[in-house]
Design an enzyme around this catalytic site. Sequence first.
Site, PDB file in Angstrom:
ATOM      1  N   ALA A 270       0.883  -1.298  -0.050  1.00 41.07           N
ATOM      2  CA  ALA A 270      -0.022   0.051  -0.058  1.00 41.07           C
ATOM      3  C   ALA A 270       0.881   1.357  -0.186  1.00 41.07           C
ATOM      4  CB  ALA A 270      -1.107  -0.107   1.280  1.00 41.07           C
TER       5      ALA A 270
ATOM      6  N   ARG B 145      -2.980   8.492 -10.206  1.00 39.57           N
ATOM      7  CA  ARG B 145      -4.313   8.710 -11.184  1.00 39.57           C
ATOM      8  C   ARG B 145      -5.298   8.895 -10.250  1.00 39.57           C
ATOM      9  NH1 ARG B 145      -2.737   2.917 -13.905  1.00 39.57           N
ATOM     10  NH2 ARG B 145      -1.481   2.705 -11.837  1.00 39.57           N
TER      11      ARG B 145
ATOM     12  N   LYS C 125      -4.075   6.545  -1.589  1.00 40.53           N
ATOM     13  CA  LYS C 125      -5.214   5.826  -2.478  1.00 40.53           C
ATOM     14  C   LYS C 125      -5.956   4.786  -1.541  1.00 40.53           C
ATOM     15  CE  LYS C 125      -4.111   2.861  -5.788  1.00 40.53           C
ATOM     16  NZ  LYS C 125      -3.641   2.489  -7.228  1.00 40.53           N
TER      17      LYS C 125
ATOM     18  N   GLN D 244       8.529   1.299   2.975  1.00 35.69           N
ATOM     19  CA  GLN D 244       9.212   1.214   1.621  1.00 35.69           C
ATOM     20  C   GLN D 244       9.756   2.615   1.434  1.00 35.69           C
ATOM     21  OE1 GLN D 244       7.013   0.459  -2.049  1.00 35.69           O
ATOM     22  NE2 GLN D 244       8.732  -0.336  -3.114  1.00 35.69           N
TER      23      GLN D 244
ATOM     24  N   SER E 117     -46.322  21.588  20.967  1.00 37.56           N
ATOM     25  CA  SER E 117     -45.796  21.947  19.900  1.00 37.56           C
ATOM     26  C   SER E 117     -44.994  23.353  19.888  1.00 37.56           C
ATOM     27  CB  SER E 117     -46.881  22.180  18.642  1.00 37.56           C
ATOM     28  OG  SER E 117     -47.408  21.065  18.416  1.00 37.56           O
TER      29      SER E 117
END
Length: 453
Positions: A12, A18, A25, A78, A391
């Site tokens: 991931a 894009r 993403k 990474q 009310s």
Amino acid sequence: MTKRNCLSIVLAAGLGTRMRSDLPKVMHPIGNLPLIGHVLNALKDASSDRVAVVVGPGMEDLEKLVTSLMPEASCHVQAERLGTAHAALAARSALNKVADDVLVLFGDTPLITPMSVETVRCALAEGADVAVLGFEAANPFGYGRLLIKEGVLQAIREEKDATDEERKVSFCNSGIMGFRGTIFLDLLEAIGNDNAKGEYYLTDAVEIANEKGLQVVAVAADEEDVQGINTRAQLADCEAVFQKRMRGAAMEAGVTLQAPETVFFSHDTVLEPDVTVEPNVVFGPGVTVASGARIRAFSHLEGASVGAGSIVGPYARLRPGAELSENVHIGNFVEVKNATIGSGAKANHLAYIGDASVGAGSNIGAGTITCNYDGFGKHRTDIGAGSFIGSNSTLVAPVTLGDGVYVGAGSVVTENAESDSLVIGRGRQVVKPGRAAEIRARFKAARQAKTKT
Ligand code: UD1
Ligand code: CA
């Protein structure tokens, strides 16, 4: 057969360029759950023993999300994005502990089912060293092609590296691959980056395994289960499939959906059997609806629970913390937030009930508002059982009314009232007989005087 243990590595780290988004993403949601959450759920259901997620540098929010969704999962960064094989190697430390099966999955493939994961694991259990989950693509463009000769998977060719002949192949790589744990690292370390993108492709493991005389197989999944998301349009396609699955599952479980295609679910929506949902209803996250309840058209619910036999809507809004007991009626243009509504209580029209409790059998009149916010803090309104709120009453919190209290219409209620009190919170009415006619006559005379001049 002894149970094989399994490490799943979810990639991931990609930016998802894009998507044209500041959000990684895999954090984009479908069914109000980030994509990565769907993949983790499938792995939970497929009983993967351990899960490692590879994220990119600076993706702390993603790491937090992974930890909140699956505290036992490990996260690995990474540092540079050099391809899918390089990404999988970032999880090297998770391999210190031996795994019988190592699965690699992509975080951008959210519709993956536990069954597809099991298919790959079965192939490994039956003796394969490498198993690739493939699918027949309606439009194979962009996918890696599975090159099969005499029943053997020879190689996976990426779009950019494929010959015209290879591009005609429609059996594609879903991105989900399984490896015998003992060979995984050796295979990945043998992968080079001599290709069109100059990346370390995980898919090259197939060719290398063949060269080493290992057993490589392709197994198949439905395209719907493995479609990947690279763009917003594909995100919407996956949302549509997800919604279709949720609607199907709800009906299968005994829920009536009058117009299924107009009802939107979240990943965690729970509807018990014999719930009826009318058209155009949206379930945000965290909703539970008990048996026999009816959700009428154009209602929006989130973080709410609806008791058995209750009726919500049309045009009702239940916000987080709305808890309705059995046989409650919440009618049109009524909003309920962080409030418990006792059994049989009713608020049928035009009301706001927030930070409140309403006792069993009470009736909240049209236009009643709990004024829970004074511009600084939130305060509670507690209404006992069997009360009647006339009310257009304004209940200025904090305020507590006992059981059986009767509030006259149009009251501004600022003080507590004990059980069985009558509360009239408005100025005395003034009635002056004949005065209206007098005023009209005066105006008429003035108009006539004006037209004469
Ligand atoms: C990949 C496969 C392709 C397959 C397709 C299925 C490779 C080389 N290609 O192509 O065969 O048909 O998926 O959807 O594997 N990632 C990293 N670090 C990187 C690069 C990618 O973590 O350095 C992650 C991405 O976040 C993503 C996944 O790996 O979740 C796949 O990457 P992506 O660039 O989307 O690969 P595709 O071109 O779709
Ligand atoms: Ca992709």
